[in-house]
Design a protein around this motif. Structure first.
Motif, PDB file in Angstrom:
ATOM      1  N   VAL A  66       0.771  -1.149  -0.035  1.00  0.00           N
ATOM      2  CA  VAL A  66       0.015   0.024  -0.103  1.00  0.00           C
ATOM      3  C   VAL A  66       0.864   1.177  -0.149  1.00  0.00           C
ATOM      4  O   VAL A  66       0.550   2.103  -0.727  1.00  0.00           O
ATOM      5  CB  VAL A  66      -0.747  -0.055   1.059  1.00  0.00           C
ATOM      6  CG1 VAL A  66      -1.953   1.481   1.358  1.00  0.00           C
ATOM      7  CG2 VAL A  66      -1.809  -1.383   1.181  1.00  0.00           C
ATOM      8  N   PHE A  67       2.013   0.956   0.771  1.00  0.00           N
ATOM      9  CA  PHE A  67       2.890   2.194   0.562  1.00  0.00           C
ATOM     10  C   PHE A  67       3.396   2.462  -0.389  1.00  0.00           C
ATOM     11  O   PHE A  67       3.654   3.551  -1.150  1.00  0.00           O
ATOM     12  CB  PHE A  67       3.917   2.099   1.822  1.00  0.00           C
ATOM     13  CG  PHE A  67       3.364   2.335   3.088  1.00  0.00           C
ATOM     14  CD1 PHE A  67       3.608   3.463   3.783  1.00  0.00           C
ATOM     15  CD2 PHE A  67       2.575   1.426   3.746  1.00  0.00           C
ATOM     16  CE1 PHE A  67       2.819   4.048   4.923  1.00  0.00           C
ATOM     17  CE2 PHE A  67       2.162   1.565   5.260  1.00  0.00           C
ATOM     18  CZ  PHE A  67       2.435   2.889   5.795  1.00  0.00           C
ATOM     19  N   SER A  68       3.628   1.550  -1.274  1.00  0.00           N
ATOM     20  CA  SER A  68       4.432   1.512  -2.598  1.00  0.00           C
ATOM     21  C   SER A  68       3.531   2.096  -3.512  1.00  0.00           C
ATOM     22  O   SER A  68       3.782   2.913  -4.616  1.00  0.00           O
ATOM     23  CB  SER A  68       5.255   0.497  -3.216  1.00  0.00           C
ATOM     24  OG  SER A  68       4.445  -0.637  -2.900  1.00  0.00           O
ATOM     25  N   PHE A  69       2.125   1.686  -3.415  1.00  0.00           N
ATOM     26  CA  PHE A  69       1.124   2.087  -4.250  1.00  0.00           C
ATOM     27  C   PHE A  69       1.073   3.648  -4.116  1.00  0.00           C
ATOM     28  O   PHE A  69       1.049   4.487  -4.907  1.00  0.00           O
ATOM     29  CB  PHE A  69      -0.176   1.568  -4.163  1.00  0.00           C
ATOM     30  CG  PHE A  69      -1.535   2.024  -4.781  1.00  0.00           C
ATOM     31  CD1 PHE A  69      -1.651   1.541  -6.074  1.00  0.00           C
ATOM     32  CD2 PHE A  69      -2.128   3.054  -3.988  1.00  0.00           C
ATOM     33  CE1 PHE A  69      -2.533   2.203  -6.782  1.00  0.00           C
ATOM     34  CE2 PHE A  69      -3.240   3.646  -4.808  1.00  0.00           C
ATOM     35  CZ  PHE A  69      -3.419   3.242  -6.158  1.00  0.00           C
ATOM     36  N   ALA A  70       0.923   4.281  -3.010  1.00  0.00           N
ATOM     37  CA  ALA A  70       0.901   5.616  -2.650  1.00  0.00           C
ATOM     38  C   ALA A  70       1.867   6.196  -3.119  1.00  0.00           C
ATOM     39  O   ALA A  70       2.119   7.226  -3.697  1.00  0.00           O
ATOM     40  CB  ALA A  70       0.669   5.824  -1.114  1.00  0.00           C
ATOM     41  N   GLY A  71       3.186   5.566  -2.924  1.00  0.00           N
ATOM     42  CA  GLY A  71       4.533   6.122  -3.597  1.00  0.00           C
ATOM     43  C   GLY A  71       4.379   6.529  -4.958  1.00  0.00           C
ATOM     44  O   GLY A  71       5.274   7.191  -5.391  1.00  0.00           O
TER      45      GLY A  71
END
Ligand SMILES: *[C@@H]1O[C@H](CO)[C@@H](O)[C@H](O)[C@H]1NC(C)=O
Ligand SMILES: *[C@@H]1O[C@H](CO)[C@@H](O)[C@H](O)[C@H]1NC(C)=O
Ligand SMILES: *[C@@H]1O[C@H](CO)[C@@H](O)[C@H](O)[C@H]1NC(C)=O
Ligand SMILES: *[C@@H]1O[C@H](CO)[C@@H](O)[C@H](O)[C@H]1NC(C)=O
Ligand SMILES: *[C@@H]1O[C@H](CO)[C@@H](O)[C@H](O)[C@H]1NC(C)=O
Ligand SMILES: *[C@@H]1O[C@H](CO)[C@@H](O)[C@H](O)[C@H]1NC(C)=O
Ligand SMILES: *[C@@H]1O[C@H](CO)[C@@H](O)[C@H](O)[C@H]1NC(C)=O
Ligand SMILES: *[C@@H]1O[C@H](CO)[C@@H](O)[C@H](O)[C@H]1NC(C)=O
Ligand SMILES: *[C@@H]1O[C@H](CO)[C@@H](O)[C@H](O)[C@H]1NC(C)=O
Ligand SMILES: *[C@@H]1O[C@H](CO)[C@@H](O)[C@H](O)[C@H]1NC(C)=O
Length: 668
Positions: free
Chosen positions: A96-101
């Motif tokens: 999820v963090f890499s998606f947001a990133g």
């Protein structure tokens, strides 16, 4: 005398002056309050403000497989609606963090891990709502991460944002099995087979064939303006996000609190999700079982409240006729406001929409909730294997219900430190249920004492022995299963994670806190071993020695603490080695007493009396500080709360986290 009168007169005049000024202010305030909306709107237009800023909050699942694709599509559809939309995804998952990133640095999408989750990663609804409520945007929206939105979402919110009253809206979404359009690269338009843009009306028409999801609270969109008025008067129970009826609970509370105008905007907001038949729906994974167990229990506790009368099907409806928004009540067929010249026309328009849409009720609305005792599908072995870190180490807390707040503060502190390899052993049924509802990895077994009566369980009684001697037995049980144990009483405040330091001692070394109160002298004198904080390595020597301790304790009239010392260091300290060690000769177990500057007990240096306990301990380099050497549970609690070494909000049942403390919100 005269002088005095003059003064009094003068001050009297001042008073009148001031009051008059205040009156002018009040009347000015009053006129702004009752100003017709049209004038208000003009003022808004004059100040050059554009649409309302909107933050959409959603609990995201890991971005993989078809779930990942559906979430990605949904979130792109939100972002394409307006530049004024930001998205906050609640998750602890790296994907999820890499998606947001992937949206770049100055992104409108952020991932936030700082709300309360169960140990299986399911977020708590009350924690999500609390976070959304302190948003700095004009409107907060809470919705499912797979629900796609069409542009009528923005027009509806822009309209209701101009209402004179604080409001809360809900909207149900539709469940469709396929959607024949693609979202273009900018996420702004929906394209058909041959690449042509599809009009909103056509999309809405297509969606009207999909069924409204009426029973699943997760699929309901909830939005409110961030005014001064709270959503409701109640305290939200710790519902798990997902299964259950958390949204209906909020609606009911909001209606009965009467703070806000509550309405249903399902007819003006097109939200829908795509149900895929060949989905591996996770209906039987651990997290789902947990959600069902926890929420149905809360359902039993709050059931009468939730299911009163029609519930949300009786809400006032927002609808649109000939391009204009209106409100109406379905229960008594009234269109607001009255006396409109085109009233008759509106009513027939409203009737048409109503018939097309059918009844919005959930047939499962009156299902009976379970009031069975909570039962989770975890054996001790399973729980340990799930929770242990890569060194096969478990942090163990043993607690009874009277220590529930202490336990929670301790757990919240461990979350802050990212120590997640802990397990709670429940001493009684009440704390067990409490822990389940709080999403903690908890267990209870035959070792737990039964028939505890708190009034009757004092020092020297049979009951007292059973209660205090459970801890060493539980530790022994875990050691035998092959896991190292850091036993920590819940009144031990953790400044930093002690595990890296404790694990280096290796096998056949038992590491414990010293309860010595004198500043100088040996720290391993008789009965100075504190059994409220120790590290036991899983190996033959430690297990054999612990077995001796348990046996000793079972024959003793005292609590288990003296048994540790007398067994390992010898009665009168005959096994002492230097000033900070002991060697148990039969098992060759070494006992190391921890440096008190790093692991102070509650009497050492009167730390608890410092004006700033925290800064004093940080100065010393403390890893932990024990809140012992004080008698009475209440005093202990007060001392800890007053010192600020407290991480739990007892009224809302949530961890205090950085965003709650600093009030510095950056979602908008
Ligand atoms: C305010 O501006 C909006 C669009 O910017 C416009 O549609 C609306 O009519 C304006 N309202 C008034 C009262 O001028
Ligand atoms: C949004 O909020 C800001 C700050 O609270 C306020 O100044 C602005 O007028 C609001 N905009 C709208 C459209 O409500
Ligand atoms: C959507 O509908 C399908 C079949 O019509 C049903 O099996 C599924 O459970 C529904 N999904 C949700 C989330 O309600
Ligand atoms: C809709 O509700 C009305 C009154 O509440 C009821 O008479 C009617 O049978 C319902 N229709 C359907 C399709 O459930
Ligand atoms: C608990 O209490 C019940 C009834 O008072 C009694 O029958 C039972 O033996 C007790 N159990 C234990 C372990 O003391
Ligand atoms: C695991 O143990 C090693 C030493 O055996 C230690 O260096 C490391 O910090 C430990 N890991 C944790 C998470 O405690
Ligand atoms: C425990 O207490 C009982 C009665 O108070 C006493 O008779 C007995 O000797 C004590 N046992 C020990 C090991 O102190
Ligand atoms: C313990 O030591 C004290 C003094 O050092 C002595 O009086 C006492 O008899 C000793 N007790 C035992 C059981 O060795
Ligand atoms: C303890 O250590 C001594 C000397 O190193 C050794 O002789 C003895 O066998 C050991 N005992 C155990 C139980 O390992
Ligand atoms: C105590 O000290 C800590 C750390 O130095 C600091 O963050 C905190 O604000 C202080 N608290 C008070 C009440 O002064």
């Amino acid at each position: 005398m005269v002088n005095f009168h003059l003064k009094a007169l003068k001050s009297g005049l001042w008073l009148i002056w001031l009051c008059g000024f205040a009156l002018i202010l009040i009347s000015f305030y009053a006129t702004t309050q009752i100003m017709p909306p049209s004038i208000k709107e003009q003022i808004k237009n004059l100040t050059g403000s554009e649409g309302p800023s909107i933050t959409i909050f959603a609990a995201a699942r890991p971005f993989s497989g078809s779930i990942g694709k559906r979430q990605s599509l949904a979130i792109r559809s939100w972002l394409g609606l307006s530049q004024d939309i930001r998205v906050v995804l609640f998750s602890q998952d790296p994907s999820v963090f890499s998606f947001a990133g992937s949206f770049g640095l100055d992104s409108r999408v952020t991932a936030e891990p700082n709300i309360d989750f169960t140990f299986l990663g399911t977020p708590f609804f009350h924690s999500m709502v609390a976070r959304a409520q302190i948003s700095s945007s004009n409107i907060s929206v809470l919705m499912d991460s797979e629900t796609i939105l069409l542009p009528d979402f923005i027009s509806t919110l822009s309209y209701v944002n101009k209402l004179d009253h604080d409001w809360l809206l809900v909207a149900s979404s539709r469940n469709i099995s396929a959607f024949p359009c693609l979202l273009d690269v900018c996420g702004k338009h929906w394209l058909g087979d041959n690449g042509e843009r599809i009009k909103l009306e056509k999309l809405q028409d297509y969606l009207s064939h999909g069924l409204r999801e009426r029973c699943d609270d997760k699929k309901m969109i909830m939005a409110w303006n961030n005014g001064d008025v709270p959503l409701h008067n109640g305290v939200l129970p710790p519902f798990l996000y997902g299964k259950g009826f958390h949204t209906r609970w909020v609606i009911n509370e909001a209606l009965s609190s009467n703070f806000r105008f509550v309405f249903d905007a399902s007819w003006t907001i097109s939200g829908f999700f795509i149900h895929n038949l060949d989905d591996d729906d996770d209906d039987d994974n651990d997290a789902t079982i947990w959600e069902n167990v926890g929420n149905s229990h809360l359902g039993a506790l709050y059931g009468s409240l939730i299911f009163h009368e029609g519930g949300y099907s009786d809400l006032i409806k927002l609808f649109k006729c000939n391009g204009r928004y209106h409100f109406a009540s379905t229960t008594n067929n009234i269109v607001y406001p009255f006396g409109l010249s085109k009233h008759r026309k509106l009513t027939s328009c409203f009737d048409k929409i109503k018939t097309l849409d059918g009844n919005v009720t959930c047939s499962k609305e009156n299902r009976v909730m379970s009031s069975e005792p909570l039962a989770l599908p975890f054996s001790l072995e399973l729980l340990l294997s799930k929770m242990a870190d890569q060194n096969k180490t478990i942090v163990l807390a043993v607690a009874g219900y009277s220590y529930k707040d202490m336990l929670m503060s301790w757990v919240c502190r461990l979350h802050v430190l990212h120590v997640l390899n802990f397990v709670v052993y429940a001493l009684d049924d009440e704390i067990y249920d409490f822990c389940v509802l709080q999403g903690l990895p908890v267990y209870r077994d035959r070792l737990a004492p039964s028939n505890i009566s708190y009034n009757d369980c004092h020092f020297g009684t049979n009951c007292f022995q059973r209660v205090t001697k459970v801890k060493s037995r539980v530790v022994l049980e875990i050691l035998k299963l092959g896991y190292n144990v850091l036993m920590s009483d819940v009144d031990v405040y953790w400044f930093k994670n002690p595990l890296p330091l404790l694990t280096v001692f290796g096998p056949a070394v038992f590491v414990a806190q010293s309860d010595e109160y004198k500043i100088t002298g040996p720290i391993n004198l008789p009965r100075r071993l504190n059994s409220g904080f120790y590290y036991a390595h899983s190996d033959g020597a430690t297990i054999a020695a612990l077995q001796k301790v348990v046996k000793h304790a079972s024959l003793s009239n005292l609590s288990e603490q003296p048994s540790f010392y007398d067994t390992l260091c010898g009665l009168n300290g005959s096994n002492r080695l230097g000033d900070d060690m002991c060697l148990e000769p039969e098992t060759n177990l070494t006992v190391r007493f921890l440096d008190r500057n790093l692991f102070p007990n509650g009497a050492y240096r009167d730390l608890w009396d410092s004006t700033n306990v925290s800064s004093k301990c940080i100065e010393l380099g403390c890893f932990v500080l024990h809140n012992n050497w004080i008698s009475g549970r209440q005093k202990k609690l007060e001392r800890q709360v007053a010192s600020g070494l407290w991480e739990y909000d007892m009224s809302t049942r949530m961890c205090l986290l950085s965003w709650q403390r600093s009030k510095q919100i950056t979602d908008y």
